[in-house]
Motif scaffolding. Sequence first.
Motif, PDB file in Angstrom:
ATOM      1  N   THR A  51       0.847  -1.190   0.000  1.00  0.00           N
ATOM      2  CA  THR A  51       0.000   0.000   0.000  1.00  0.00           C
ATOM      3  C   THR A  51       0.884   1.242   0.000  1.00  0.00           C
ATOM      4  O   THR A  51       2.099   1.168   0.147  1.00  0.00           O
ATOM      5  N   SER A  52       0.247   2.387  -0.158  1.00  0.00           N
ATOM      6  CA  SER A  52       0.981   3.641  -0.171  1.00  0.00           C
ATOM      7  C   SER A  52       1.620   3.901   1.190  1.00  0.00           C
ATOM      8  O   SER A  52       1.034   3.635   2.240  1.00  0.00           O
ATOM      9  N   ASN A  53       2.836   4.432   1.163  1.00  0.00           N
ATOM     10  CA  ASN A  53       3.549   4.740   2.401  1.00  0.00           C
ATOM     11  C   ASN A  53       3.686   6.241   2.609  1.00  0.00           C
ATOM     12  O   ASN A  53       4.598   6.689   3.305  1.00  0.00           O
ATOM     13  N   ILE A  54       2.758   6.999   2.018  1.00  0.00           N
ATOM     14  CA  ILE A  54       2.843   8.451   2.141  1.00  0.00           C
ATOM     15  C   ILE A  54       2.780   8.877   3.602  1.00  0.00           C
ATOM     16  O   ILE A  54       3.567   9.709   4.068  1.00  0.00           O
ATOM     17  N   ALA A  55       1.834   8.289   4.358  1.00  0.00           N
ATOM     18  CA  ALA A  55       1.679   8.669   5.771  1.00  0.00           C
ATOM     19  C   ALA A  55       2.925   8.308   6.567  1.00  0.00           C
ATOM     20  O   ALA A  55       3.399   9.105   7.395  1.00  0.00           O
ATOM     21  N   ALA A  56       3.468   7.102   6.336  1.00  0.00           N
ATOM     22  CA  ALA A  56       4.667   6.674   7.061  1.00  0.00           C
ATOM     23  C   ALA A  56       5.854   7.554   6.704  1.00  0.00           C
ATOM     24  O   ALA A  56       6.664   7.921   7.574  1.00  0.00           O
ATOM     25  N   THR A  57       5.969   7.908   5.429  1.00  0.00           N
ATOM     26  CA  THR A  57       7.066   8.772   4.998  1.00  0.00           C
ATOM     27  C   THR A  57       6.956  10.141   5.650  1.00  0.00           C
ATOM     28  O   THR A  57       7.957  10.696   6.132  1.00  0.00           O
ATOM     29  N   ARG A  58       5.748  10.675   5.700  1.00  0.00           N
ATOM     30  CA  ARG A  58       5.555  11.969   6.346  1.00  0.00           C
ATOM     31  C   ARG A  58       5.892  11.910   7.823  1.00  0.00           C
ATOM     32  O   ARG A  58       6.470  12.849   8.383  1.00  0.00           O
ATOM     33  N   THR A  59       5.524  10.787   8.471  1.00  0.00           N
ATOM     34  CA  THR A  59       5.832  10.623   9.897  1.00  0.00           C
ATOM     35  C   THR A  59       7.338  10.624  10.123  1.00  0.00           C
ATOM     36  O   THR A  59       7.849  11.310  11.019  1.00  0.00           O
ATOM     37  N   ALA A  60       8.067   9.849   9.298  1.00  0.00           N
ATOM     38  CA  ALA A  60       9.516   9.773   9.447  1.00  0.00           C
ATOM     39  C   ALA A  60      10.172  11.127   9.175  1.00  0.00           C
ATOM     40  O   ALA A  60      11.090  11.543   9.898  1.00  0.00           O
ATOM     41  N   LEU A  61       9.700  11.832   8.154  1.00  0.00           N
ATOM     42  CA  LEU A  61      10.270  13.141   7.831  1.00  0.00           C
ATOM     43  C   LEU A  61       9.955  14.168   8.917  1.00  0.00           C
ATOM     44  O   LEU A  61      10.783  15.031   9.223  1.00  0.00           O
ATOM     45  N   ARG A  62       8.777  14.063   9.518  1.00  0.00           N
ATOM     46  CA  ARG A  62       8.431  14.971  10.604  1.00  0.00           C
ATOM     47  C   ARG A  62       9.345  14.738  11.807  1.00  0.00           C
ATOM     48  O   ARG A  62       9.819  15.694  12.444  1.00  0.00           O
ATOM     49  N   MET A  63       9.607  13.468  12.115  1.00  0.00           N
ATOM     50  CA  MET A  63      10.530  13.159  13.209  1.00  0.00           C
ATOM     51  C   MET A  63      11.926  13.687  12.898  1.00  0.00           C
ATOM     52  O   MET A  63      12.625  14.203  13.775  1.00  0.00           O
ATOM     53  N   PHE A  64      12.326  13.556  11.625  1.00  0.00           N
ATOM     54  CA  PHE A  64      13.631  14.056  11.206  1.00  0.00           C
ATOM     55  C   PHE A  64      13.711  15.568  11.402  1.00  0.00           C
ATOM     56  O   PHE A  64      14.689  16.099  11.938  1.00  0.00           O
ATOM     57  N   LYS A  65      12.657  16.287  10.986  1.00  0.00           N
ATOM     58  CA  LYS A  65      12.644  17.735  11.140  1.00  0.00           C
ATOM     59  C   LYS A  65      12.626  18.147  12.606  1.00  0.00           C
ATOM     60  O   LYS A  65      13.088  19.234  12.961  1.00  0.00           O
ATOM     61  N   ASP A  66      12.107  17.259  13.467  1.00  0.00           N
ATOM     62  CA  ASP A  66      12.089  17.530  14.910  1.00  0.00           C
ATOM     63  C   ASP A  66      13.406  17.155  15.582  1.00  0.00           C
ATOM     64  O   ASP A  66      13.543  17.282  16.802  1.00  0.00           O
ATOM     65  N   GLY A  67      14.379  16.665  14.788  1.00  0.00           N
ATOM     66  CA  GLY A  67      15.708  16.395  15.329  1.00  0.00           C
ATOM     67  C   GLY A  67      16.080  14.946  15.506  1.00  0.00           C
ATOM     68  O   GLY A  67      17.158  14.641  16.017  1.00  0.00           O
ATOM     69  N   SER A  68      15.201  14.023  15.090  1.00  0.00           N
ATOM     70  CA  SER A  68      15.495  12.597  15.235  1.00  0.00           C
ATOM     71  C   SER A  68      16.210  12.074  13.996  1.00  0.00           C
ATOM     72  O   SER A  68      15.744  12.257  12.869  1.00  0.00           O
ATOM     73  N   SER A  69      17.339  11.408  14.181  1.00  0.00           N
ATOM     74  CA  SER A  69      18.026  10.755  13.074  1.00  0.00           C
ATOM     75  C   SER A  69      17.188   9.588  12.587  1.00  0.00           C
ATOM     76  O   SER A  69      16.255   9.139  13.262  1.00  0.00           O
ATOM     77  N   LEU A  70      17.527   9.087  11.406  1.00  0.00           N
ATOM     78  CA  LEU A  70      16.783   7.979  10.822  1.00  0.00           C
ATOM     79  C   LEU A  70      17.719   6.812  10.562  1.00  0.00           C
ATOM     80  O   LEU A  70      18.804   6.988  10.002  1.00  0.00           O
ATOM     81  N   GLY A  71      17.295   5.610  10.979  1.00  0.00           N
ATOM     82  CA  GLY A  71      18.066   4.401  10.715  1.00  0.00           C
ATOM     83  C   GLY A  71      17.365   3.553   9.670  1.00  0.00           C
ATOM     84  O   GLY A  71      16.140   3.378   9.734  1.00  0.00           O
ATOM     85  N   ILE A  72      18.110   3.025   8.705  1.00  0.00           N
ATOM     86  CA  ILE A  72      17.508   2.242   7.633  1.00  0.00           C
ATOM     87  C   ILE A  72      18.442   1.109   7.236  1.00  0.00           C
ATOM     88  O   ILE A  72      19.671   1.279   7.218  1.00  0.00           O
ATOM     89  N   ALA A  73      17.857  -0.063   6.942  1.00  0.00           N
ATOM     90  CA  ALA A  73      18.628  -1.192   6.427  1.00  0.00           C
ATOM     91  C   ALA A  73      18.733  -1.030   4.919  1.00  0.00           C
ATOM     92  O   ALA A  73      17.719  -1.050   4.211  1.00  0.00           O
ATOM     93  N   ALA A  74      19.931  -0.876   4.411  1.00  0.00           N
ATOM     94  CA  ALA A  74      20.141  -0.554   3.002  1.00  0.00           C
ATOM     95  C   ALA A  74      19.599  -1.619   2.066  1.00  0.00           C
ATOM     96  O   ALA A  74      19.146  -1.317   0.960  1.00  0.00           O
ATOM     97  N   ASP A  75      19.638  -2.884   2.497  1.00  0.00           N
ATOM     98  CA  ASP A  75      19.206  -3.986   1.630  1.00  0.00           C
ATOM     99  C   ASP A  75      17.878  -4.595   2.072  1.00  0.00           C
ATOM    100  O   ASP A  75      17.478  -5.648   1.581  1.00  0.00           O
ATOM    101  N   GLY A  76      17.191  -3.954   2.999  1.00  0.00           N
ATOM    102  CA  GLY A  76      15.931  -4.492   3.500  1.00  0.00           C
ATOM    103  C   GLY A  76      14.733  -4.006   2.702  1.00  0.00           C
ATOM    104  O   GLY A  76      14.854  -3.068   1.909  1.00  0.00           O
ATOM    105  N   PRO A  77      13.562  -4.630   2.926  1.00  0.00           N
ATOM    106  CA  PRO A  77      13.356  -5.741   3.870  1.00  0.00           C
ATOM    107  C   PRO A  77      13.514  -7.137   3.266  1.00  0.00           C
ATOM    108  O   PRO A  77      13.447  -8.121   3.983  1.00  0.00           O
ATOM    109  N   ARG A  78      13.724  -7.233   1.950  1.00  0.00           N
ATOM    110  CA  ARG A  78      13.778  -8.566   1.344  1.00  0.00           C
ATOM    111  C   ARG A  78      15.018  -8.815   0.489  1.00  0.00           C
ATOM    112  O   ARG A  78      15.102  -9.824  -0.184  1.00  0.00           O
TER     113      ARG A  78
END
Length: 204
Positions: free
Chosen positions: A85-112
Motif C-alpha cells: 500500500t501507499s507509504n505516504i503517511a509513514a514517509t511523512r511521519t519519518a520526515l516529521r521526526m527528522f525535522k524535529d531532530g530525530s536521526s533515521l536508521g535504515i537497512a540498506a538492503d531491506g526488507p527482502r
Amino acid sequence: MVGYLRICKATTRWQHEGFAELAADLEKGPVLAVLWHESALFAPMLWPMDLGQLSSLHAGSPIGRVGGALQRQSGLNAVEIKSKTSNIAATRTALRMFKDGSSLGIAADGPRGPALVVRDATMDWARAMQCPVHAFAIHTKRGRRLRTWDQMWFPLPFTRGAVSFSRWNQQIPRKASPPEIEALRADLIAHLKANRQHCIDCVQ
C-alpha cells in the motif's frame, strides 16, 4: 528476546569506532544511519541514545513487526513501512521526526534483499534528507548466522564486540541523474562493505 539481547550487550566487551565523528555531526543536526539488514536484530540496542534520538523503519510483515517491537522496546521511534500500500503517511511521519531532530536508521538492503545491495529506497531517503550519512556496523566474535535471506547475525553473550560508524563523504543531489545515482550507489555499497569488514576485523 529483548532480555536476551540486553544480556548479550551487558556481557560483551565493546570496541567503539567512529563515535567522535558521529557526535560532531549530531551536534549540528540529525543524520541518516545506514546498515546491512544482517545487523538489524542487535542494532537498536547499540545506537548511542545519549548522542541523539533515532527513528527506524520496519516492514509490515510478521517478522518486520517483531523487529518494530524490538526497536520500540529499545527506545527508538519505529515507523512501519507497508509493502503493498501507499507509504505516504509513514514517509511523512519519518520526515516529521527528522525535522524535529530525530536521526533515521535504515537497512540498506531491506526488507527482502538481495543481501548487501543498496536498494532504491535508501538512495531516495538520502536524496530527500540531504544530511550526513553514516555507515553503521555491528559484529561480535561469538554468534551464529541464521538461515534467512540476509544471514542475520545472532549474537551470543560473553564475548568481544565492535560497533563502527563511518561517515560516507558523498551527497546525493536532489536532481541527480540515473547514471549519477548508480555511481553513488556503487560507492555507498563499497563504503558499507568496508565498514562491515572493519567491524569484523576488530573482533578477530
